[in-house]
Design an enzyme around this catalytic site. Structure first.
Site, PDB file in Angstrom:
ATOM      1  N   ASN A  88       0.826  -1.217   0.000  1.00  0.00           N
ATOM      2  CA  ASN A  88       0.000   0.000   0.000  1.00  0.00           C
ATOM      3  C   ASN A  88       0.858   1.264   0.000  1.00  0.00           C
ATOM      4  O   ASN A  88       0.319   2.369   0.087  1.00  0.00           O
ATOM      5  CB  ASN A  88      -0.974   0.001   1.196  1.00  0.00           C
ATOM      6  N   SER A 131       2.545   2.632   2.192  1.00  0.00           N
ATOM      7  CA  SER A 131       2.449   3.497   3.377  1.00  0.00           C
ATOM      8  C   SER A 131       3.828   3.816   3.927  1.00  0.00           C
ATOM      9  O   SER A 131       4.014   4.821   4.610  1.00  0.00           O
ATOM     10  CB  SER A 131       1.588   2.833   4.457  1.00  0.00           C
ATOM     11  N   SER A 139      10.166 -11.438  14.607  1.00  0.00           N
ATOM     12  CA  SER A 139      11.222 -10.575  15.140  1.00  0.00           C
ATOM     13  C   SER A 139      11.776 -11.143  16.440  1.00  0.00           C
ATOM     14  O   SER A 139      11.046 -11.797  17.203  1.00  0.00           O
ATOM     15  CB  SER A 139      10.601  -9.198  15.408  1.00  0.00           C
ATOM     16  N   TYR A 188       3.767  -3.088  18.822  1.00  0.00           N
ATOM     17  CA  TYR A 188       4.384  -3.686  17.633  1.00  0.00           C
ATOM     18  C   TYR A 188       4.853  -5.118  17.954  1.00  0.00           C
ATOM     19  O   TYR A 188       4.556  -6.065  17.220  1.00  0.00           O
ATOM     20  CB  TYR A 188       5.570  -2.838  17.145  1.00  0.00           C
ATOM     21  N   LYS A 201       3.619  -9.122  16.514  1.00  0.00           N
ATOM     22  CA  LYS A 201       4.453 -10.225  15.999  1.00  0.00           C
ATOM     23  C   LYS A 201       4.216 -11.499  16.809  1.00  0.00           C
ATOM     24  O   LYS A 201       4.046 -12.595  16.271  1.00  0.00           O
ATOM     25  CB  LYS A 201       5.939  -9.846  16.045  1.00  0.00           C
ATOM     26  N   ASN A 239      16.070   3.540  14.438  1.00  0.00           N
ATOM     27  CA  ASN A 239      17.083   2.480  14.550  1.00  0.00           C
ATOM     28  C   ASN A 239      18.494   3.039  14.440  1.00  0.00           C
ATOM     29  O   ASN A 239      18.724   4.102  13.863  1.00  0.00           O
ATOM     30  CB  ASN A 239      16.861   1.412  13.479  1.00  0.00           C
ATOM     31  N   ARG A 248      17.179   4.207  26.724  1.00  0.00           N
ATOM     32  CA  ARG A 248      15.878   4.352  26.064  1.00  0.00           C
ATOM     33  C   ARG A 248      14.906   3.354  26.719  1.00  0.00           C
ATOM     34  O   ARG A 248      15.258   2.172  26.892  1.00  0.00           O
ATOM     35  CB  ARG A 248      16.047   4.037  24.571  1.00  0.00           C
TER      36      ARG A 248
HETATM   37  P1  NAD Z   1       9.271  -1.554   5.590  1.00  0.00           P
HETATM   38  O1  NAD Z   1       8.371  -0.599   6.286  1.00  0.00           O
HETATM   39  O2  NAD Z   1      10.401  -1.011   4.815  1.00  0.00           O
HETATM   40  O3  NAD Z   1       8.412  -2.523   4.634  1.00  0.00           O
HETATM   41  C1  NAD Z   1       7.097  -2.903   4.952  1.00  0.00           C
HETATM   42  C2  NAD Z   1       6.246  -2.654   3.706  1.00  0.00           C
HETATM   43  O4  NAD Z   1       4.895  -3.043   3.998  1.00  0.00           O
HETATM   44  C3  NAD Z   1       6.213  -1.184   3.294  1.00  0.00           C
HETATM   45  O5  NAD Z   1       6.535  -1.098   1.928  1.00  0.00           O
HETATM   46  C4  NAD Z   1       4.771  -0.735   3.562  1.00  0.00           C
HETATM   47  O6  NAD Z   1       4.345   0.237   2.632  1.00  0.00           O
HETATM   48  C5  NAD Z   1       4.033  -2.062   3.433  1.00  0.00           C
HETATM   49  N1  NAD Z   1       2.770  -2.136   4.190  1.00  0.00           N
HETATM   50  C6  NAD Z   1       2.555  -1.821   5.499  1.00  0.00           C
HETATM   51  N2  NAD Z   1       1.272  -2.072   5.813  1.00  0.00           N
HETATM   52  C7  NAD Z   1       0.663  -2.551   4.701  1.00  0.00           C
HETATM   53  C8  NAD Z   1      -0.659  -2.976   4.403  1.00  0.00           C
HETATM   54  N3  NAD Z   1      -1.634  -2.939   5.310  1.00  0.00           N
HETATM   55  N4  NAD Z   1      -0.924  -3.418   3.145  1.00  0.00           N
HETATM   56  C9  NAD Z   1       0.040  -3.444   2.192  1.00  0.00           C
HETATM   57  N5  NAD Z   1       1.307  -3.044   2.421  1.00  0.00           N
HETATM   58  C10 NAD Z   1       1.612  -2.602   3.671  1.00  0.00           C
HETATM   59  O7  NAD Z   1       9.806  -2.580   6.693  1.00  0.00           O
HETATM   60  P2  NAD Z   1      10.927  -3.695   6.593  1.00  0.00           P
HETATM   61  O8  NAD Z   1      12.075  -3.269   7.453  1.00  0.00           O
HETATM   62  O9  NAD Z   1      11.158  -4.075   5.200  1.00  0.00           O
HETATM   63  O10 NAD Z   1      10.202  -4.871   7.376  1.00  0.00           O
HETATM   64  C11 NAD Z   1       9.505  -5.907   6.712  1.00  0.00           C
HETATM   65  C12 NAD Z   1       8.869  -6.808   7.754  1.00  0.00           C
HETATM   66  O11 NAD Z   1       9.888  -7.309   8.627  1.00  0.00           O
HETATM   67  C13 NAD Z   1       7.852  -6.092   8.650  1.00  0.00           C
HETATM   68  O12 NAD Z   1       6.779  -6.977   8.906  1.00  0.00           O
HETATM   69  C14 NAD Z   1       8.642  -5.834   9.917  1.00  0.00           C
HETATM   70  O13 NAD Z   1       7.815  -5.747  11.039  1.00  0.00           O
HETATM   71  C15 NAD Z   1       9.545  -7.064   9.970  1.00  0.00           C
HETATM   72  N6  NAD Z   1      10.764  -6.844  10.758  1.00  0.00           N
HETATM   73  C16 NAD Z   1      11.570  -5.788  10.463  1.00  0.00           C
HETATM   74  C17 NAD Z   1      12.703  -5.555  11.246  1.00  0.00           C
HETATM   75  C18 NAD Z   1      13.590  -4.356  10.967  1.00  0.00           C
HETATM   76  O14 NAD Z   1      14.320  -3.956  11.867  1.00  0.00           O
HETATM   77  N7  NAD Z   1      13.589  -3.798   9.758  1.00  0.00           N
HETATM   78  C19 NAD Z   1      13.024  -6.415  12.310  1.00  0.00           C
HETATM   79  C20 NAD Z   1      12.186  -7.502  12.566  1.00  0.00           C
HETATM   80  C21 NAD Z   1      11.050  -7.705  11.785  1.00  0.00           C
HETATM   81  N1  UFG Z   2      20.540   3.008  19.771  1.00  0.00           N
HETATM   82  C1  UFG Z   2      21.225   4.141  20.157  1.00  0.00           C
HETATM   83  N2  UFG Z   2      20.914   5.320  19.543  1.00  0.00           N
HETATM   84  C2  UFG Z   2      19.965   5.419  18.560  1.00  0.00           C
HETATM   85  C3  UFG Z   2      19.278   4.248  18.163  1.00  0.00           C
HETATM   86  C4  UFG Z   2      19.580   3.066  18.803  1.00  0.00           C
HETATM   87  O1  UFG Z   2      22.088   4.102  21.029  1.00  0.00           O
HETATM   88  O2  UFG Z   2      19.739   6.537  18.065  1.00  0.00           O
HETATM   89  C5  UFG Z   2      20.883   1.724  20.404  1.00  0.00           C
HETATM   90  C6  UFG Z   2      19.732   1.079  21.150  1.00  0.00           C
HETATM   91  O3  UFG Z   2      19.651   1.577  22.472  1.00  0.00           O
HETATM   92  C7  UFG Z   2      20.109  -0.401  21.061  1.00  0.00           C
HETATM   93  C8  UFG Z   2      20.809  -0.511  19.716  1.00  0.00           C
HETATM   94  O4  UFG Z   2      21.225   0.806  19.377  1.00  0.00           O
HETATM   95  O5  UFG Z   2      21.030  -0.723  22.073  1.00  0.00           O
HETATM   96  C9  UFG Z   2      19.908  -1.039  18.606  1.00  0.00           C
HETATM   97  O6  UFG Z   2      18.725  -0.254  18.565  1.00  0.00           O
HETATM   98  P1  UFG Z   2      17.709  -0.309  17.317  1.00  0.00           P
HETATM   99  O7  UFG Z   2      16.624   0.672  17.597  1.00  0.00           O
HETATM  100  O8  UFG Z   2      18.464  -0.164  16.055  1.00  0.00           O
HETATM  101  O9  UFG Z   2      17.182  -1.805  17.357  1.00  0.00           O
HETATM  102  P2  UFG Z   2      16.426  -2.608  18.506  1.00  0.00           P
HETATM  103  O10 UFG Z   2      17.294  -3.754  18.899  1.00  0.00           O
HETATM  104  O11 UFG Z   2      15.964  -1.732  19.594  1.00  0.00           O
HETATM  105  O12 UFG Z   2      15.131  -3.110  17.722  1.00  0.00           O
HETATM  106  C10 UFG Z   2      15.179  -3.574  16.365  1.00  0.00           C
HETATM  107  C11 UFG Z   2      13.855  -3.224  15.673  1.00  0.00           C
HETATM  108  C12 UFG Z   2      12.743  -4.004  16.317  1.00  0.00           C
HETATM  109  C13 UFG Z   2      13.061  -5.462  16.286  1.00  0.00           C
HETATM  110  C14 UFG Z   2      14.394  -5.724  16.959  1.00  0.00           C
HETATM  111  C15 UFG Z   2      14.774  -7.165  16.881  1.00  0.00           C
HETATM  112  O13 UFG Z   2      13.588  -1.837  15.798  1.00  0.00           O
HETATM  113  O14 UFG Z   2      11.572  -3.798  15.570  1.00  0.00           O
HETATM  114  O15 UFG Z   2      15.405  -4.944  16.328  1.00  0.00           O
HETATM  115  O16 UFG Z   2      14.672  -7.605  15.573  1.00  0.00           O
HETATM  116  F1  UFG Z   2      12.110  -6.133  16.957  1.00  0.00           F
END
Ligand code: NAD
Ligand code: UFG
Length: 351
Positions: A32, A34, A134, A159, A163, A209, A302
């Site tokens: 979508n 978004s 995740s 969030y 999951k 992140n 944080r």
């Molecule tokens: P992203 O936001 O870049 O990609 C997600 C995509 O899904 C986007 O393109 C968004 O437009 C689309 N989307 C969201 N809601 C939708 C809906 N209702 N219908 C259709 N499309 C929709 O995120 P990403 O980093 O590529 O993550 C992909 C998946 O992996 C997600 O489910 C996320 O939760 C999971 N994940 C990501 C991380 C991370 O740190 N990036 C870690 C663990 C899990």
């Molecule tokens: N951190 C900083 N400064 C920042 C951002 C992050 O010091 O500006 C630190 C955080 O405190 C942490 C580490 O960097 O110690 C990693 O933080 P991220 O936010 O990059 O990642 P997290 O481990 O908190 O979480 C990420 C995704 C979650 C996912 C998780 C495990 O955001 O969605 O990894 O996959 F669930």
């Protein structure tokens, strides 16, 4: 195999499309937009068509549907046009902080969307799904390195709960109907970008992140990195995580597809490298490898963060034949290559 990729325009989806085509699969994307930009998909096609190894003789165009996965009719139309062997389900909202502010939107989008998707899938006889889970489902893990036997924990935000709940939903559906094959991939911390620098992570607004924050400081968009706490029980006091190159993560989906055809039931896998790096390890590697400065200062912890999170990825190696290939130098190099060549992310207009 012909694969439905939901969320295929996003960070992990775009990289996975490249790995899919490299391995001879084809895909259809539903997104979508978004949190993504159609330019990303054009660049994916460009990379696939430039590649010598895809084995696809004609120019590849990936069918794209600008559709929300909560839109049942829209999904029905996609399934009427295509017969899928499996779905790789990335679509979802993923900002931890935002999910605390907007829990209803997260439950509606992630849970509502997945329930609709799964219902349309079963109606059309497609019962193979790979789901983006995740490491967050482990909460504050009771063992390090984390194996898949580690019990799930209390999530600290909506969030994370989406999951955790969706894992349960998919397991229950599989239990009730053994024709389903469900792979839950628990990602650790995806970073990096395609080595070409053409696709990468494109966060909206201030990055949550670590890696996108570092790259935006390095490129001059933000003044300094705040390091959230240096009093954790870790070697240098800063948080330790299992960073994984997005191309390695993308490849795990291809391995999971191969396994899904061999094996019935449910597979749960940690997808990480098995190495833990601290925030300061990442900052120092970034500075050393790329030769750019990243000013930082220590800030308070944080809320919701844990000290240490890294996995034991042996199960994925044994059962999926997957293991990571990229190291920390590759991750920081490719993240920087993407940011410096695309300082403002993808262009708003089509290229
Ligand atoms: P992203 O936001 O870049 O990609 C997600 C995509 O899904 C986007 O393109 C968004 O437009 C689309 N989307 C969201 N809601 C939708 C809906 N209702 N219908 C259709 N499309 C929709 O995120 P990403 O980093 O590529 O993550 C992909 C998946 O992996 C997600 O489910 C996320 O939760 C999971 N994940 C990501 C991380 C991370 O740190 N990036 C870690 C663990 C899990
Ligand atoms: N951190 C900083 N400064 C920042 C951002 C992050 O010091 O500006 C630190 C955080 O405190 C942490 C580490 O960097 O110690 C990693 O933080 P991220 O936010 O990059 O990642 P997290 O481990 O908190 O979480 C990420 C995704 C979650 C996912 C998780 C495990 O955001 O969605 O990894 O996959 F669930």
């Amino acid at each position: 195999m012909h694969i439905l990729v939901t969320g295929g325009a996003g960070f992990i989806g775009t990289h996975t499309l490249i790995e899919l085509y490299k391995s001879g699969h084809t895909a259809v994307v539903v997104d979508n937009l978004s949190n993504s930009n159609p330019v990303a998909l054009h660049r994916v096609e460009e990379l696939i068509n430039q590649s010598q190894v895809t084995g696809h003789r004609s120019q590849v165009t990936i069918p794209f549907y600008h559709t929300d996965i909560r839109d049942r009719e829209g999904l029905e139309q996609v399934f009427e046009k295509h017969r899928f062997d499996a779905c790789i389900h990335f679509a979802g909202l993923k900002a931890v902080g935002e999910s605390v502010e907007k829990p209803w939107e997260y439950y509606d989008n992630n849970i509502g969307g997945t329930l609709t998707l799964v219902d349309v899938m079963r109606k059309h006889g497609c019962k193979n799904i790979i789901f983006s889970s995740s490491a967050t489902v482990y909460g504050d893990p009771v063992e390090i390195p984390i194996t898949e036997n580690c019990p799930k924990g209390q999530c600290t935000n909506p969030y994370g709960w989406t999951k955790s709940m969706l894992e349960q939903v998919l397991m229950d559906i599989q239990k009730s109907d053994p024709e389903w094959r469900v792979v839950l991939l628990r990602y650790f911390n995806p970073v990096g970008a395609h080595p070409s620098g053409r696709i990468g992570e494109n966060p909206n607004g201030i990055p949550n992140n670590l890696m996108p924050y570092i790259t935006q400081v390095a490129v001059g968009k933000r003044k300094e990195l705040g390091v959230f706490g240096n009093d954790y029980d870790t070697p240098d006091g800063t948080g330790v995580r299992d960073y994984i190159h997005v191309c390695d993560l993308a490849n795990a989906h291809v391995c999971a597809l191969q396994a899904i055809t061999r094996k019935c039931g449910i597979g749960i896998y940690n997808i990480g490298t098995g190495h833990g790096y601290s925030v300061l390890d990442m900052v120092k590697a970034f500075i050393n490898v790329n030769g750019v400065d990243v000013p930082y200062s220590i800030k308070p912890r944080r809320a919701g963060d844990i000290a240490t999170c890294y996995c034991n990825p042996t199960k994925a190696k044994v059962e999926l034949g997957w293991q990571s290939k990229y190291g920390i130098e590759d991750m920081v190099r490719d993240s920087w290559n993407w940011q410096k060549t695309n300082p403002n992310g993808y262009p708003l207009q089509a290229e």
